[in-house]
Design an enzyme around this catalytic site. Structure first.
Site, PDB file in Angstrom:
ATOM      1  N   CYS A 157       0.815  -1.228   0.000  1.00 23.75           N
ATOM      2  CA  CYS A 157       0.000   0.000   0.000  1.00 23.75           C
ATOM      3  C   CYS A 157       0.845   1.272   0.000  1.00 23.75           C
ATOM      4  O   CYS A 157       0.294   2.374  -0.126  1.00 23.75           O
ATOM      5  CB  CYS A 157      -0.940   0.000   1.204  1.00 23.75           C
ATOM      6  SG  CYS A 157      -1.940  -1.491   1.313  1.00 23.75           S
ATOM      7  N   HIS A 297      -2.390   7.972   6.259  1.00 24.96           N
ATOM      8  CA  HIS A 297      -2.682   6.726   5.544  1.00 24.96           C
ATOM      9  C   HIS A 297      -4.119   6.315   5.850  1.00 24.96           C
ATOM     10  O   HIS A 297      -4.858   5.941   4.945  1.00 24.96           O
ATOM     11  CB  HIS A 297      -1.696   5.638   5.966  1.00 24.96           C
ATOM     12  CG  HIS A 297      -1.821   4.369   5.193  1.00 24.96           C
ATOM     13  ND1 HIS A 297      -1.730   4.337   3.819  1.00 24.96           N
ATOM     14  CD2 HIS A 297      -2.057   3.084   5.590  1.00 24.96           C
ATOM     15  CE1 HIS A 297      -1.879   3.081   3.398  1.00 24.96           C
ATOM     16  NE2 HIS A 297      -2.092   2.314   4.456  1.00 24.96           N
ATOM     17  N   GLU A 308      -1.221   4.562  13.663  1.00 25.96           N
ATOM     18  CA  GLU A 308      -0.838   5.820  13.012  1.00 25.96           C
ATOM     19  C   GLU A 308      -1.123   7.018  13.909  1.00 25.96           C
ATOM     20  O   GLU A 308      -0.325   7.966  13.955  1.00 25.96           O
ATOM     21  CB  GLU A 308      -1.558   5.978  11.679  1.00 25.96           C
ATOM     22  CG  GLU A 308      -1.093   7.211  10.914  1.00 25.96           C
ATOM     23  CD  GLU A 308      -1.616   7.311   9.498  1.00 25.96           C
ATOM     24  OE1 GLU A 308      -1.092   8.136   8.730  1.00 25.96           O
ATOM     25  OE2 GLU A 308      -2.565   6.562   9.158  1.00 25.96           O
ATOM     26  N   LYS A 327      -9.205   8.492   2.234  1.00 22.65           N
ATOM     27  CA  LYS A 327      -9.729   7.155   1.946  1.00 22.65           C
ATOM     28  C   LYS A 327     -11.173   7.003   2.417  1.00 22.65           C
ATOM     29  O   LYS A 327     -11.873   6.094   1.971  1.00 22.65           O
ATOM     30  CB  LYS A 327      -8.850   6.087   2.598  1.00 22.65           C
ATOM     31  CG  LYS A 327      -7.480   5.914   1.962  1.00 22.65           C
ATOM     32  CD  LYS A 327      -6.726   4.763   2.604  1.00 22.65           C
ATOM     33  CE  LYS A 327      -5.336   4.573   1.976  1.00 22.65           C
ATOM     34  NZ  LYS A 327      -4.407   5.648   2.356  1.00 22.65           N
ATOM     35  N   HIS A 332      -9.584   2.631  -0.610  1.00 22.15           N
ATOM     36  CA  HIS A 332      -8.136   2.388  -0.593  1.00 22.15           C
ATOM     37  C   HIS A 332      -7.690   1.878  -1.952  1.00 22.15           C
ATOM     38  O   HIS A 332      -8.052   0.773  -2.359  1.00 22.15           O
ATOM     39  CB  HIS A 332      -7.829   1.365   0.501  1.00 22.15           C
ATOM     40  CG  HIS A 332      -6.377   1.196   0.798  1.00 22.15           C
ATOM     41  ND1 HIS A 332      -5.376   1.760   0.042  1.00 22.15           N
ATOM     42  CD2 HIS A 332      -5.745   0.503   1.793  1.00 22.15           C
ATOM     43  CE1 HIS A 332      -4.197   1.422   0.553  1.00 22.15           C
ATOM     44  NE2 HIS A 332      -4.402   0.674   1.605  1.00 22.15           N
ATOM     45  N   PHE A 391       1.351  -3.358   3.895  1.00 23.91           N
ATOM     46  CA  PHE A 391       1.590  -4.700   4.413  1.00 23.91           C
ATOM     47  C   PHE A 391       3.087  -5.000   4.351  1.00 23.91           C
ATOM     48  O   PHE A 391       3.799  -4.519   3.475  1.00 23.91           O
ATOM     49  CB  PHE A 391       0.835  -5.734   3.575  1.00 23.91           C
ATOM     50  CG  PHE A 391      -0.624  -5.881   3.924  1.00 23.91           C
ATOM     51  CD1 PHE A 391      -1.218  -5.111   4.906  1.00 23.91           C
ATOM     52  CD2 PHE A 391      -1.417  -6.808   3.261  1.00 23.91           C
ATOM     53  CE1 PHE A 391      -2.554  -5.257   5.230  1.00 23.91           C
ATOM     54  CE2 PHE A 391      -2.757  -6.970   3.571  1.00 23.91           C
ATOM     55  CZ  PHE A 391      -3.332  -6.190   4.555  1.00 23.91           C
TER      56      PHE A 391
END
Length: 406
Positions: A157, A297, A308, A327, A332, A391
């Site tokens: 990502c 993110h 985060e 997002k 995403h 990931f």
């Protein structure tokens, strides 16, 4: 340090197919998630997503070329074409191509395997170039004759942000004078969606798609898959000035590191992500107090958003600038996410308007970070931090600075 400016933007996304349309859509703060009948027909457990806004490949490609393009490459190449046109062209000499993707031609591979297994079709002669994850980068280079490095990055990502950051480094180091850089993915296919559902990454609010993507909200349960691409044209500032290019701003900082912790889960204390943010600020020659806002993110997954928020709190010493996550609107885009969010972040900084997070009603993260919700927030033009975490623990952070005439 060599300054690297942004002179062109191109997007193909759920929120629109021009940068201005995307920005207007995310300012409205309404989720674009919807039910996808094809996924429901395939009995995929999660059948919602944020599909691409209406897009006509025939506007960009002839029939022969189109037959050899995976959907991911169609979207990505079209966005790159728009970015180069927006920059009013680029000299071919000394230009590189830097592309990030998490899935490459995954959906086409899935269709080929299913069709071949069922005996419906033969494998086409153009299967290999269609499926190559490096296909989009190569096709951009071939179309324009760009003979600099032509590189494809997969950091899950974080792929789109990684590609932009590595292009920045290449220009600074003198490897190239300009670059087309961005990211793309199109993973709204049955196999990809079922795989992400099985790992527990997707929201299960199939009964209420528009409420499913809710970054940092206490009631979040996973992300909504989107599809799309975004590309930026980057140039050494003196070269852009010499050709009279219009400048949106600068990519002024970049850093990347790895949690080295778990293949799908972020490090809960956010310590390595915070280090990545600090390193990006250092690379930009800025202090935490110089940042006007953060495009997080913010995927809407329980553990990612929590980690985060902790990382942001640590990086900014407990007093964060305003934080958004677009997002909530777009879903995403995986490899395309960091690139699209870099475009949105730069336009937000230029316009002094921060998009609100869709569906945010409250949660413990609001005690740690200054969450923008409800309506856009006006701020002074200032550098913006854009975070991308993938990931495998891949972290990439960009700092973008609006041009002085914004």
């Amino acid at each position: 340090m060599t300054r690297v400016v942004v002179t062109g933007l191109g997007v193909k996304s759920p929120a629109g197919n021009t940068a201005r349309d995307v920005f207007a859509t995310v300012l409205a703060g309404k989720s674009l998630a919807t039910a996808i009948p094809e996924l429901a027909d395939a009995r995929v457990p999660v059948s919602i997503g944020c599909p691409l806004a209406p897009f006509e490949p025939d506007d960009y490609f002839g029939g022969r070329e189109l037959r050899t393009l995976d959907r991911t490459s169609q979207i990505g190449l079209a966005a790159a074409i728009d970015a180069v046109a927006d920059a009013d062209g680029l000299p071919a000499e000394g230009c590189g191509v830097y592309v990030g993707t998490g899935g490459g031609g995954f959906a086409t591979l899935e269709n080929l395997i299913v069709g071949h297994t069922l005996g419906r079709e033969k494998v086409p002669v153009h299967a290999v170039p269609t499926l190559m994850s490096s296909s989009t980068a190569s096709r951009v280079a071939i179309r324009y004759g760009f003979r600099g490095p032509c590189l494809t990055f997969n950091t899950a990502c974080a792929s789109g942000a990684t590609a932009i950051g590595e292009a920045l480094r290449a220009i600074r180091s003198g490897v190239v004078g300009s670059a087309v850089a961005g990211g793309l993915d199109a993973l709204l296919s049955p196999l990809a969606m079922e795989a992400f559902a099985r790992v527990g990454a997707l929201s299960e609010r199939t009964h209420a798609p528009s409420e499913a993507s809710r970054p940092f909200d206490a009631d979040r349960d996973g992300f909504v898959m989107g599809e799309g691409a975004a590309f930026l044209v980057l140039e050494r500032a003196d070269l852009a000035e010499a050709r009279g290019a219009r400048v949106y701003g600068e990519v002024s900082g970049y850093a990347a590191n790895c949690d080295a912790n778990h293949i799908v889960a972020p490090l809960r204390d956010g310590s390595v992500a915070a280090e990545c943010m600090r390193a990006a600020l250092f690379d930009a020659g800025l202090d935490a107090g110089d940042i006007g806002h953060v495009n997080a993110h913010g995927t809407s997954t329980p553990h990612n958003d929590s980690a985060e928020a902790v990382a942001l709190h640590a990086c900014f010493g407990g007093r964060t600038p305003p934080v958004t996550s677009t997002k909530g609107v777009t879903g995403h885009l995986v490899g395309g996410a960091g690139a699209l969010e870099a475009v949105i972040a730069l336009l937000s900084a230029r316009e002094g308007l921060i998009p609100p997070i869709a569906n945010f009603a409250g949660g413990p993260e609001a005690d740690l970070i200054d969450i923008v919700c409800g309506e856009p927030r006006s701020v002074a033009a200032a550098p913006v931090l854009s975070n991308s975490f993938g990931f495998g623990g891949s972290n990439a952070c960009l700092v973008l600075t609006p041009s002085p005439d914004s």
